[in-house]
Design a protein around this motif. Structure first.
Motif: not given
Length: 104
Positions: A67-85
């Motif tokens: 949601r944050a990415e969709k709204h252009g808020l640029n969340p840390s890609p590290r968060v996504r990497q951790i959760v997906e792993a």
């Protein structure tokens, strides 16, 4: 040095280290899985507590990240990497506030 230009670290006592004790940025210290878990949790909790990305109750961290990415808020890609792993582990997938929803 004027008080306006002083750093907060200027008030701390400095200690000298011998050459063998110095740490350099290029030194890589192997981390244990417990260390990595703790580091990951710090990153994820910071994400949960950052209100810039909107509310986190009732949605997973990945949903909130998207949601944050969709709204252009640029969340840390590290968060996504951790959760997906760790997509099978609730500690990684659910936000910090997940346990509190049962209290309401």
């Amino acid at each position: 040095m004027s008080s306006k230009n002083r750093l907060i670290t200027s008030s701390y006592r400095t200690t000298k280290q011998s050459g063998s004790e110095r740490k350099f940025a290029n030194d890589v210290k192997p981390s244990t899985s417990k260390d990595q878990f703790e580091q990951d949790m710090v990153v994820l909790k910071e994400f949960d507590l950052n209100w810039e990305y909107g509310p986190s109750m009732g949605i997973t961290r990945l949903e909130r990240w998207n949601r944050a990415e969709k709204h252009g808020l640029n969340p840390s890609p590290r968060v996504r990497q951790i959760v997906e792993a760790h997509s099978e582990d609730e500690q990684y997938v659910q936000c910090l506030w997940n346990d509190y929803k049962n209290l309401i």
